[in-house]
Design a protein around this motif. Structure first.
Motif, mmCIF file in Angstrom:
data_model
loop_
_atom_site.group_PDB
_atom_site.id
_atom_site.type_symbol
_atom_site.label_atom_id
_atom_site.label_comp_id
_atom_site.label_asym_id
_atom_site.label_seq_id
_atom_site.Cartn_x
_atom_site.Cartn_y
_atom_site.Cartn_z
ATOM 1 N N GLY A 291 0.775 -1.227 0.000
ATOM 2 C CA GLY A 291 0.000 0.000 0.000
ATOM 3 C C GLY A 291 0.804 1.272 0.000
ATOM 4 N N ARG A 292 2.117 1.180 -0.168
ATOM 5 C CA ARG A 292 2.970 2.369 -0.173
ATOM 6 C C ARG A 292 3.721 2.479 -1.496
ATOM 7 N N LEU A 293 3.998 3.715 -1.906
ATOM 8 C CA LEU A 293 4.848 3.964 -3.060
ATOM 9 C C LEU A 293 6.296 3.770 -2.624
ATOM 10 N N VAL A 294 6.981 2.801 -3.229
ATOM 11 C CA VAL A 294 8.354 2.497 -2.793
ATOM 12 C C VAL A 294 9.409 2.914 -3.802
ATOM 13 N N ASP A 295 9.032 3.156 -5.059
ATOM 14 C CA ASP A 295 10.031 3.589 -6.036
ATOM 15 C C ASP A 295 9.349 4.211 -7.242
ATOM 16 N N ASP A 296 10.099 5.052 -7.936
ATOM 17 C CA ASP A 296 9.621 5.776 -9.117
ATOM 18 C C ASP A 296 10.787 5.799 -10.088
ATOM 19 N N ARG A 297 10.697 4.996 -11.165
ATOM 20 C CA ARG A 297 11.824 4.829 -12.085
ATOM 21 C C ARG A 297 11.434 5.235 -13.504
ATOM 22 N N THR A 298 12.427 5.570 -14.304
ATOM 23 C CA THR A 298 12.213 5.861 -15.720
ATOM 24 C C THR A 298 13.198 5.046 -16.554
ATOM 25 N N GLY A 299 12.818 4.789 -17.808
ATOM 26 C CA GLY A 299 13.708 4.151 -18.759
ATOM 27 C C GLY A 299 14.150 2.751 -18.390
ATOM 28 N N MET A 300 13.256 1.948 -17.822
ATOM 29 C CA MET A 300 13.617 0.583 -17.427
ATOM 30 C C MET A 300 13.312 -0.414 -18.544
ATOM 31 N N THR A 301 14.185 -1.395 -18.696
ATOM 32 C CA THR A 301 13.941 -2.482 -19.638
ATOM 33 C C THR A 301 13.063 -3.540 -18.974
ATOM 34 N N ALA A 302 12.523 -4.452 -19.787
ATOM 35 C CA ALA A 302 11.692 -5.530 -19.245
ATOM 36 C C ALA A 302 12.491 -6.375 -18.258
ATOM 37 N N ALA A 303 13.763 -6.654 -18.574
ATOM 38 C CA ALA A 303 14.595 -7.463 -17.678
ATOM 39 C C ALA A 303 14.828 -6.747 -16.355
ATOM 40 N N GLU A 304 15.077 -5.461 -16.398
ATOM 41 C CA GLU A 304 15.294 -4.689 -15.171
ATOM 42 C C GLU A 304 14.038 -4.670 -14.309
#
Length: 264
Positions: free
Chosen positions: A239-252
């Motif tokens: 129920g918490r926001l734990v990360d905010d990422r950009t430009g991730m590949t499917a494997a990542e």
């Protein structure tokens, strides 16, 4: 027909609201039950959906992904916290006002296709315009034609939902969500019932909606490949926001999700 601005109160504008957000929540909590049986589906979540961006929302089962989407779309209400669509705080709106706001600014694609069984494909695609009391403009008609072609619906326009496969019904639901080019489209597992090839085509259409038309997409998915089409990935856990990422590949994304599940 009444103009929307005459039906919706003056927006409650936060002077500190970051520019370029089409939706946001602040200190959002959603709880079910009471006392010892209370369950927090969302806990103090604060985030925004940026204009013209494709955002994926991911997390383990029970992390609050769909609850977050339903509240941001005005389909559910929070236990505490605030929710905005654009500059309008939707907690201040009545049911009719909220319905009008959603109709003109938001599109929806959920796992349940919600197609009208008595209408053919063309009728379902025209439904958002009919509900708004208007016909498509020339430019909108061109966009509808493009959607029908890209999603492989050209030969199915006269078919009713029961004459379509599940994947075809989902394509109609996606096209219907995009036909009016709303500012924001909420999509819950939009490729879940599609084969991999059609799924890729659908994700490319969602990308084109953001890059070519400035629409914003907020997509809940469990699929790292689907999420990799997004510009940004938000990760929820418990129920918490734990990360905010950009430009991730499917494997990542897959590796990140595996780590989250191991930790949980």
């Amino acid at each position: 027909m009444d103009d929307l601005t005459t039906r919706i109160p003056v927006p409650l504008v936060d002077p500190e609201r970051p520019a370029g957000l089409v939706a946001r929540v602040e200190s959002l909590t959603k709880s079910y039950g009471a006392h010892g049986a209370r369950v927090d589906a969302l806990r103090e979540v604060t985030l925004g959906i940026r204009r013209g961006e494709f955002t994926a929302v991911m997390g383990p089962s029970g992390s609050g992904k769909s609850t977050l989407m339903h509240i941001m779309a005005g389909l559910d209400s929070p236990s505490s916290g605030r929710v905005w669509l654009g500059d309008t705080e939707i907690g201040s709106l009545g049911d009719e006002q909220l319905t009008l706001l959603r109709r003109r600014r938001v599109g929806f694609v959920f796992q349940a296709y919600n197609l009208v069984p008595t209408l053919d494909v063309e009728g379902n695609l025209m439904l958002p315009f009919e509900l708004d009391g208007r016909t498509p403009s020339v430019r909108e008609r061109e966009w509808i034609d493009e959607l029908e072609t890209v999603l492989g619906l050209d030969a199915r326009l006269g078919h009713r939902p029961h004459e379509l496969s599940g994947g075809q019904q989902q394509r109609v639901a996606i096209a219907r969500a995009l036909v009016t080019r709303p500012e924001l489209v909420f999509a819950d597992e939009p490729t879940g019932n599609l084969d991999s090839r059609t799924g890729r085509e659908v994700l490319q259409v969602l990308q084109s909606a953001t890059r070519g038309y400035g629409q914003s997409i907020a997509m809940v998915t469990h699929d790292p490949v689907a999420a990799s089409y997004a510009d940004r990935v938000l990760f929820l856990a418990d129920g918490r926001l734990v990360d905010d990422r950009t430009g991730m590949t499917a494997a990542e994304i897959a590796n990140y999700m595996l780590t989250m599940e191991q930790v949980s």
